[in-house]
Design an enzyme around this catalytic site. Structure first.
Site, PDB file in Angstrom:
ATOM      1  N   VAL A 153       0.834  -1.207   0.000  1.00 22.11           N
ATOM      2  CA  VAL A 153       0.000   0.000   0.000  1.00 22.11           C
ATOM      3  C   VAL A 153       0.863   1.249   0.000  1.00 22.11           C
ATOM      4  O   VAL A 153       0.695   2.152  -0.826  1.00 22.11           O
ATOM      5  CB  VAL A 153      -0.958  -0.003   1.209  1.00 22.11           C
ATOM      6  N   TYR A 154       1.798   1.305   0.923  1.00 17.12           N
ATOM      7  CA  TYR A 154       2.677   2.469   1.029  1.00 17.12           C
ATOM      8  C   TYR A 154       3.452   2.703  -0.261  1.00 17.12           C
ATOM      9  O   TYR A 154       3.501   3.816  -0.788  1.00 17.12           O
ATOM     10  CB  TYR A 154       3.638   2.267   2.197  1.00 17.12           C
ATOM     11  N   SER A 155       4.045   1.639  -0.794  1.00 16.35           N
ATOM     12  CA  SER A 155       4.820   1.765  -2.031  1.00 16.35           C
ATOM     13  C   SER A 155       3.939   2.224  -3.190  1.00 16.35           C
ATOM     14  O   SER A 155       4.327   3.087  -3.987  1.00 16.35           O
ATOM     15  CB  SER A 155       5.469   0.421  -2.385  1.00 16.35           C
TER      16      SER A 155
END
Length: 255
Positions: A153-155
């Site tokens: 998600v972050y990436s």
């Protein structure tokens, strides 16, 4: 232009989100030292005020939660006209393996890392264009460039912010508004503590960093100042990676 003018922001207003600590506080300081009036945005008035008191120039504080849909418009209404926008706010949510994620955390991460920066950038750019131009800088991450377990998600959101930066640069370039991104590696901040403050994790990470050290908030702030200033007046739609060479380096398959 004289060398002394290349990084001069005298008479300009810079808005920095996530300004209460770490990279945001360092960015606020360097922009203030360059002559800008700085508007510090974050969730805590008290924490922001403490940062503002340490700045050498004029500073104002705007408390806001960028996870809220109406926050970008409210922030700009409170801040007034801005010449530089630094999208730096982060969220501690959204990390974890994809089959174990909590949807509420994913939604908050999306709102803070992608929705808010795009909406805030668009609203700010309209005002900048009306006054002859400006600069928007969005903080990304080296995670947008490498596959890291547990950070899908972050990436993805960080990579999305870089893609949006390129699209916004195309949208607003003819009206004098520039959009660029800064992509740090591990930096000595609260968000980077899982690497920086863990001896084993830090040692393993540094094996793949040619410059042999973790980043400092000031390293990132210097890159932001470059994009905010006349020194980068012919640069837009770019991502500057500030990570000591981490994303360009792969572990040796031998030895």
């Amino acid at each position: 232009m004289k060398i002394t003018e290349l990084f001069d922001l005298t008479g300009r207003t810079a808005l920095v989100t996530g300004a209460s600590r770490g990279i945001g506080a360092a960015v606020s300081r360097v922009l203030s030292e360059a002559g800008a009036r700085v508007v510090l945005v974050g969730r805590s008035v008290e924490t922001l005020a403490a940062v503002a008191r340490e700045l050498p120039g004029d500073a104002d504080v705007v408390a806001a939660d960028l996870a809220r849909p109406d926050a970008p418009a409210e922030i700009l209404a409170a801040a007034g006209p801005v010449d530089v926008l630094v999208n730096n706010a982060g969220s501690g949510t959204g990390a974890g393996f994809a089959d174990r994620l909590q949807l509420a955390d994913v939604d908050e991460a999306w709102a803070v890392y992608l929705r808010a920066p795009i909406v805030l950038a668009g609203l700010a750019a309209a005002g900048m264009a009306a006054r002859g131009g400006g600069s928007v800088i969005t903080l990304s991450s080296g995670a947008a460039h490498r596959g890291l377990p547990g950070l899908s998600v972050y990436s993805g959101l960080r990579a999305g912010a870089e893609a949006a930066t390129r699209a916004l640069a195309a949208e607003w370039g003819s009206r004098g508004v520039r959009f660029n991104a800064v992509s740090p590696g591990a930096v000595r901040t609260t968000l980077g503590a899982w690497i920086v403050d863990d001896d084993a994790a830090r040692a393993k990470y540094l094996e793949t960093v040619p410059l042999g050290r973790v980043g400092e908030p000031a390293d990132v702030a210097a890159a932001v100042l470059f994009f905010a200033s006349p020194a980068s007046s012919y640069i837009t739609g770019q991502t500057l990676i500030v990570d000591g060479g981490w994303v360009t380096t792969a572990p040796s398959p031998v030895g």
